[in-house]
Write a protein that holds these residues in place. Structure first.
Motif, PDB file in Angstrom:
ATOM      1  N   ALA A  26      29.428  10.166  67.094  1.00  0.00           N
ATOM      2  CA  ALA A  26      29.061   9.084  65.833  1.00  0.00           C
ATOM      3  C   ALA A  26      27.638   8.805  66.079  1.00  0.00           C
ATOM      4  N   PHE A  27      27.186   8.601  67.425  1.00  0.00           N
ATOM      5  CA  PHE A  27      25.839   7.767  67.799  1.00  0.00           C
ATOM      6  C   PHE A  27      24.622   9.146  67.633  1.00  0.00           C
ATOM      7  N   ILE A  28      25.235  10.334  67.926  1.00  0.00           N
ATOM      8  CA  ILE A  28      24.111  11.757  67.980  1.00  0.00           C
ATOM      9  C   ILE A  28      24.102  11.747  66.423  1.00  0.00           C
ATOM     10  N   THR A  29      24.902  11.774  65.500  1.00  0.00           N
ATOM     11  CA  THR A  29      25.067  12.106  63.961  1.00  0.00           C
ATOM     12  C   THR A  29      24.126  11.153  63.508  1.00  0.00           C
ATOM     13  N   ASN A  30      24.233   9.685  64.026  1.00  0.00           N
ATOM     14  CA  ASN A  30      23.276   8.721  63.226  1.00  0.00           C
ATOM     15  C   ASN A  30      21.810   9.002  63.855  1.00  0.00           C
ATOM     16  N   LEU A  31      21.650   9.488  64.980  1.00  0.00           N
ATOM     17  CA  LEU A  31      20.015   9.781  65.355  1.00  0.00           C
ATOM     18  C   LEU A  31      19.890  11.081  64.597  1.00  0.00           C
ATOM     19  N   ILE A  32      20.572  11.808  64.359  1.00  0.00           N
ATOM     20  CA  ILE A  32      20.216  13.076  63.642  1.00  0.00           C
ATOM     21  C   ILE A  32      19.711  12.590  61.932  1.00  0.00           C
ATOM     22  N   LEU A  33      20.534  11.992  61.597  1.00  0.00           N
ATOM     23  CA  LEU A  33      20.175  11.484  60.253  1.00  0.00           C
ATOM     24  C   LEU A  33      18.949  10.487  60.015  1.00  0.00           C
ATOM     25  N   GLU A  34      18.947   9.779  61.139  1.00  0.00           N
ATOM     26  CA  GLU A  34      17.648   8.965  61.281  1.00  0.00           C
ATOM     27  C   GLU A  34      16.458   9.913  61.670  1.00  0.00           C
ATOM     28  N   THR A  35      16.462  10.874  62.063  1.00  0.00           N
ATOM     29  CA  THR A  35      15.209  11.846  62.173  1.00  0.00           C
ATOM     30  C   THR A  35      15.153  12.394  61.048  1.00  0.00           C
ATOM     31  N   VAL A  36      16.193  13.098  60.322  1.00  0.00           N
ATOM     32  CA  VAL A  36      16.076  13.997  59.073  1.00  0.00           C
ATOM     33  C   VAL A  36      15.542  13.023  58.096  1.00  0.00           C
ATOM     34  N   ARG A  37      16.375  11.759  57.864  1.00  0.00           N
ATOM     35  CA  ARG A  37      16.307  11.159  56.654  1.00  0.00           C
ATOM     36  C   ARG A  37      15.350   9.882  56.911  1.00  0.00           C
ATOM     37  N   GLY A  38      15.002   9.464  57.821  1.00  0.00           N
ATOM     38  CA  GLY A  38      14.498   8.284  58.209  1.00  0.00           C
ATOM     39  C   GLY A  38      15.223   6.886  58.013  1.00  0.00           C
ATOM     40  N   VAL A  39      16.646   7.113  57.953  1.00  0.00           N
ATOM     41  CA  VAL A  39      17.765   6.275  57.808  1.00  0.00           C
ATOM     42  C   VAL A  39      18.391   5.672  59.166  1.00  0.00           C
ATOM     43  N   THR A  40      18.361   4.432  59.275  1.00  0.00           N
ATOM     44  CA  THR A  40      19.167   3.918  60.609  1.00  0.00           C
ATOM     45  C   THR A  40      20.253   2.987  59.741  1.00  0.00           C
ATOM     46  N   SER A  41      21.416   3.377  60.311  1.00  0.00           N
ATOM     47  CA  SER A  41      22.661   2.607  59.701  1.00  0.00           C
ATOM     48  C   SER A  41      23.600   2.832  60.583  1.00  0.00           C
ATOM     49  N   SER A  42      24.077   1.590  61.361  1.00  0.00           N
ATOM     50  CA  SER A  42      24.991   1.382  62.191  1.00  0.00           C
ATOM     51  C   SER A  42      26.326   1.532  61.499  1.00  0.00           C
ATOM     52  N   GLU A  43      26.407   1.020  60.428  1.00  0.00           N
ATOM     53  CA  GLU A  43      27.552   1.318  59.606  1.00  0.00           C
ATOM     54  C   GLU A  43      28.078   2.718  59.391  1.00  0.00           C
ATOM     55  N   LEU A  44      27.028   3.580  59.161  1.00  0.00           N
ATOM     56  CA  LEU A  44      27.399   4.925  59.106  1.00  0.00           C
ATOM     57  C   LEU A  44      27.730   5.612  60.407  1.00  0.00           C
ATOM     58  N   ALA A  45      27.147   5.239  61.558  1.00  0.00           N
ATOM     59  CA  ALA A  45      27.781   5.739  62.818  1.00  0.00           C
ATOM     60  C   ALA A  45      29.264   5.145  63.061  1.00  0.00           C
ATOM     61  N   LEU A  46      29.374   3.973  62.671  1.00  0.00           N
ATOM     62  CA  LEU A  46      31.103   3.470  62.821  1.00  0.00           C
ATOM     63  C   LEU A  46      32.040   4.225  61.937  1.00  0.00           C
ATOM     64  N   SER A  47      31.424   4.301  60.674  1.00  0.00           N
ATOM     65  CA  SER A  47      32.276   5.385  59.759  1.00  0.00           C
ATOM     66  C   SER A  47      32.521   6.358  60.104  1.00  0.00           C
ATOM     67  N   VAL A  48      31.398   7.191  60.888  1.00  0.00           N
ATOM     68  CA  VAL A  48      31.557   8.689  61.265  1.00  0.00           C
ATOM     69  C   VAL A  48      33.025   8.676  62.398  1.00  0.00           C
ATOM     70  N   GLY A  49      32.554   7.652  63.277  1.00  0.00           N
ATOM     71  CA  GLY A  49      33.582   7.349  64.361  1.00  0.00           C
ATOM     72  C   GLY A  49      35.035   7.127  63.902  1.00  0.00           C
ATOM     73  N   ILE A  50      35.239   6.247  62.948  1.00  0.00           N
ATOM     74  CA  ILE A  50      36.282   5.973  62.398  1.00  0.00           C
ATOM     75  C   ILE A  50      37.091   7.090  61.697  1.00  0.00           C
ATOM     76  N   LEU A  51      36.189   7.864  60.873  1.00  0.00           N
ATOM     77  CA  LEU A  51      36.899   9.161  60.377  1.00  0.00           C
ATOM     78  C   LEU A  51      37.048  10.150  61.628  1.00  0.00           C
ATOM     79  N   ILE A  52      36.439  10.375  62.640  1.00  0.00           N
ATOM     80  CA  ILE A  52      36.988  11.245  63.510  1.00  0.00           C
ATOM     81  C   ILE A  52      38.185  10.646  64.169  1.00  0.00           C
ATOM     82  N   TRP A  53      38.388   9.578  64.264  1.00  0.00           N
ATOM     83  CA  TRP A  53      39.624   8.879  64.918  1.00  0.00           C
ATOM     84  C   TRP A  53      40.859   9.034  63.940  1.00  0.00           C
ATOM     85  N   LEU A  54      40.500   8.943  62.731  1.00  0.00           N
ATOM     86  CA  LEU A  54      41.659   8.958  61.885  1.00  0.00           C
ATOM     87  C   LEU A  54      41.949  10.545  61.229  1.00  0.00           C
TER      88      LEU A  54
END
Length: 136
Positions: A26-54
């Protein structure tokens, strides 16, 4: 199948490995999105983590691995009460119940102490009639 051992420390270590892996992804996904889109969102990283878990977690426990990556590294696998691989629905049920146990940890700890003493299992094992055993 009635497990003879709880494998508590191995299960705890497997859970720690799985959580580290899930939120590492989730953190790496967040870093990639930050690099590509310039968006920083810890909520996105948390959402990705929860989706992977579920979504992904139950899939690997129902696969031929019969274990999450952490359980596999610790030499464990998940089986149903006949000692066979879980089907996908059973695996999803186990994940939902496990998530509920994580959320209600203060109460579940006491229930788990009683179940560990009486039946060599944790609450999510008892509810879902699935067990964590040593890989043979």
């Amino acid at each position: 199948v009635q497990p003879e051992e709880l494998h508590y420390y191995s299960r705890f270590m497997a859970f720690a490995i799985d959580i580290a892996a899930i939120f590492g992804i989730a953190f790496i996904t967040n870093l990639i999105l930050e690099t590509v889109r310039g968006v920083t969102s810890s909520e996105l990283a948390l959402s990705v983590g929860i989706l992977i878990w579920l979504i992904a977690y139950p899939l690997v426990e129902a696969s031929s691995w019969q274990a999450s990556p952490g359980k596999r590294l610790m030499g464990l696998k998940v089986v149903n009460k006949q000692g066979l691989r879980l089907n996908i629905l059973h695996s999803y049920l186990r994940t939902v119940v496990t998530t509920g146990c994580i959320i209600g940890v203060k109460i579940v700890v006491w229930i788990n102490m009683l179940l560990a003493y009486k039946r060599t299992m944790l609450l999510q094992d008892w509810i879902t009639q699935s067990y964590v055993v040593k890989r043979s």
